[in-house]
Scaffold this motif. Structure first.
Motif, PDB file in Angstrom:
ATOM      1  N   UNK A  48      -1.256   5.454  -1.126  1.00  0.00           N
ATOM      2  CA  UNK A  48      -0.970   6.342  -0.188  1.00  0.00           C
ATOM      3  C   UNK A  48       0.148   7.011  -0.270  1.00  0.00           C
ATOM      4  N   UNK A  49       1.427   6.195  -1.261  1.00  0.00           N
ATOM      5  CA  UNK A  49       2.685   7.378  -1.778  1.00  0.00           C
ATOM      6  C   UNK A  49       2.425   8.534  -2.312  1.00  0.00           C
ATOM      7  N   UNK A  50       1.682   7.977  -3.834  1.00  0.00           N
ATOM      8  CA  UNK A  50       1.102   9.252  -4.121  1.00  0.00           C
ATOM      9  C   UNK A  50       0.583  10.107  -3.831  1.00  0.00           C
ATOM     10  N   UNK A  51      -0.433   9.636  -3.216  1.00  0.00           N
ATOM     11  CA  UNK A  51      -1.318  11.195  -2.048  1.00  0.00           C
ATOM     12  C   UNK A  51      -1.269  11.531  -1.663  1.00  0.00           C
ATOM     13  N   UNK A  52       0.012  11.612  -0.096  1.00  0.00           N
ATOM     14  CA  UNK A  52       0.784  11.491   0.637  1.00  0.00           C
ATOM     15  C   UNK A  52       1.792  12.521  -0.363  1.00  0.00           C
ATOM     16  N   UNK A  53       2.120  11.619  -0.597  1.00  0.00           N
ATOM     17  CA  UNK A  53       3.851  12.168  -1.063  1.00  0.00           C
ATOM     18  C   UNK A  53       4.012  12.702  -1.868  1.00  0.00           C
ATOM     19  N   UNK A  54       3.093  12.510  -3.175  1.00  0.00           N
ATOM     20  CA  UNK A  54       2.940  12.587  -4.248  1.00  0.00           C
ATOM     21  C   UNK A  54       4.339  12.553  -5.486  1.00  0.00           C
ATOM     22  N   UNK A  55       4.502  11.098  -5.123  1.00  0.00           N
ATOM     23  CA  UNK A  55       5.841  10.595  -5.498  1.00  0.00           C
ATOM     24  C   UNK A  55       5.127   8.735  -6.013  1.00  0.00           C
ATOM     25  N   UNK A  56       6.216   8.369  -7.152  1.00  0.00           N
ATOM     26  CA  UNK A  56       5.584   7.308  -7.661  1.00  0.00           C
ATOM     27  C   UNK A  56       6.149   6.017  -6.959  1.00  0.00           C
ATOM     28  N   UNK A  57       5.697   5.100  -6.263  1.00  0.00           N
ATOM     29  CA  UNK A  57       6.121   4.087  -5.745  1.00  0.00           C
ATOM     30  C   UNK A  57       6.667   3.212  -6.993  1.00  0.00           C
ATOM     31  N   UNK A  58       7.969   3.361  -7.722  1.00  0.00           N
ATOM     32  CA  UNK A  58       8.539   3.092  -9.289  1.00  0.00           C
ATOM     33  C   UNK A  58       8.740   1.203  -8.571  1.00  0.00           C
ATOM     34  N   UNK A  59       9.204   0.799  -7.007  1.00  0.00           N
ATOM     35  CA  UNK A  59       9.436  -0.257  -7.213  1.00  0.00           C
ATOM     36  C   UNK A  59       8.595  -1.299  -5.796  1.00  0.00           C
ATOM     37  N   UNK A  60       7.413  -1.200  -6.454  1.00  0.00           N
ATOM     38  CA  UNK A  60       6.302  -1.256  -5.019  1.00  0.00           C
ATOM     39  C   UNK A  60       6.676  -2.571  -4.949  1.00  0.00           C
ATOM     40  N   UNK A  61       6.241  -3.172  -3.650  1.00  0.00           N
ATOM     41  CA  UNK A  61       6.878  -5.062  -3.325  1.00  0.00           C
ATOM     42  C   UNK A  61       7.829  -5.324  -3.962  1.00  0.00           C
ATOM     43  N   UNK A  62       9.297  -3.654  -3.231  1.00  0.00           N
ATOM     44  CA  UNK A  62      10.549  -5.026  -2.581  1.00  0.00           C
ATOM     45  C   UNK A  62      10.585  -4.280  -1.751  1.00  0.00           C
ATOM     46  N   UNK A  63      11.067  -4.756  -0.371  1.00  0.00           N
ATOM     47  CA  UNK A  63      10.432  -4.391   1.021  1.00  0.00           C
ATOM     48  C   UNK A  63      11.336  -3.425   0.970  1.00  0.00           C
TER      49      UNK A  63
END
Length: 258
Positions: A139-154
């Motif tokens: 969702x972050x990539x689709x809507x914000x065009x950004x990579x979530x590099x630290x996924x599962x960090x609260x």
């Protein structure tokens, strides 16, 4: 890959005068019927909805009042359509939430006792939503065009979720920027009727989901206030909701008599 069928399967789609299941009407219906032996049958009908088609709706599907003025009404077509689907299961895209409920309303309005008891339905949209990646990172990539590099960090997930919601509000102008409305939009309730007026509580009992009796069991309300049943039958509720409520009432009565 061909479908493995034990009975016919009818794919169908509707074009309508709008999105209100209780009050809008069908202007076009198309059915593709698949048989277990591999044969196919297809039919499309234009339908006179007996009401004006709003200009904004015409702009979507291109079916104008003039185009359907001399076409048969759904009541005139209902038996032919029902005969095509009555021995089949149903399939569509977003069909569980819209096409089947609206088709049921039209059938009941035409005095055809439509029921899903002997049918199952396959909603292809639900398969799409469940099978395709629906993670926060996607969702972050689709809507914000950004990579979530630290996924599962609260902290990272919290920030990303906040940004995604803001981006969704920009992406979908039909979403109302109101927390209560967004909460209603994102809540899926288990219901016995298509419109969601009759839900199920944790004890698997039918309950009303609206109005002054919201959360109360149907049995308790009808016992304490018998006139409520008549009020619903005479009010502007979907016909299928009325049908389900009547079935609940009759079932209770039969249990008392047995």
């Amino acid at each position: 890959m061909e479908l493995e069928l034990s009975k016919p399967l009818c794919f169908f789609d509707l074009e309508t005068t709008g999105t209100n299941v209780a009050s809008d009407r069908i202007v076009e219906i198309s059915i593709l019927k698949l048989f277990p032996n591999g044969n196919k049958e297809s039919k499309t009908w234009l339908v006179n909805p007996e009401m004006p088609i709003p200009p904004e709706v015409i702009a979507v599907h291109g079916i104008s009042d003039e185009k359907v003025a001399n076409e048969p009404t759904f009541k005139q077509l209902s038996k032919e359509i029902y005969n095509m689907i009555k021995d089949s299961d149903l399939a569509g895209f977003n069909s569980d939430r819209f096409d089947i409920p609206l088709l049921a309303e039209e059938m009941l309005r035409a005095d055809v006792d439509f029921d899903m008891k002997n049918m199952v339905s396959v909603d292809v949209q639900t398969i799409f939503h469940k099978m395709e990646k629906r993670t926060l990172g996607a969702a972050y990539k689709f809507y914000c065009d950004k990579e979530l590099t630290d996924a599962h960090s609260a902290a990272a997930d919290t920030q990303a979720t906040y940004e995604v919601l803001k981006a969704q509000l920009e992406h979908y102008p039909e979403l109302e920027n109101n927390v209560k409305k967004l909460a209603e939009f994102t809540t899926r309730k288990q219901a016995l009727d298509f419109a969601g007026f009759i839900g199920i509580n944790s004890k698997k009992e039918p309950i009303f989901t609206f109005g002054k009796h919201k959360g109360k069991t149907v049995d308790d309300v009808l016992a304490d206030e018998p006139g409520y049943f008549g009020w619903i039958l005479n009010a502007d509720f979907p016909l299928y909701t009325k049908k389900v409520l009547t079935q609940i009432k009759l079932s209770k009565l039969n249990n008392k008599l047995s």
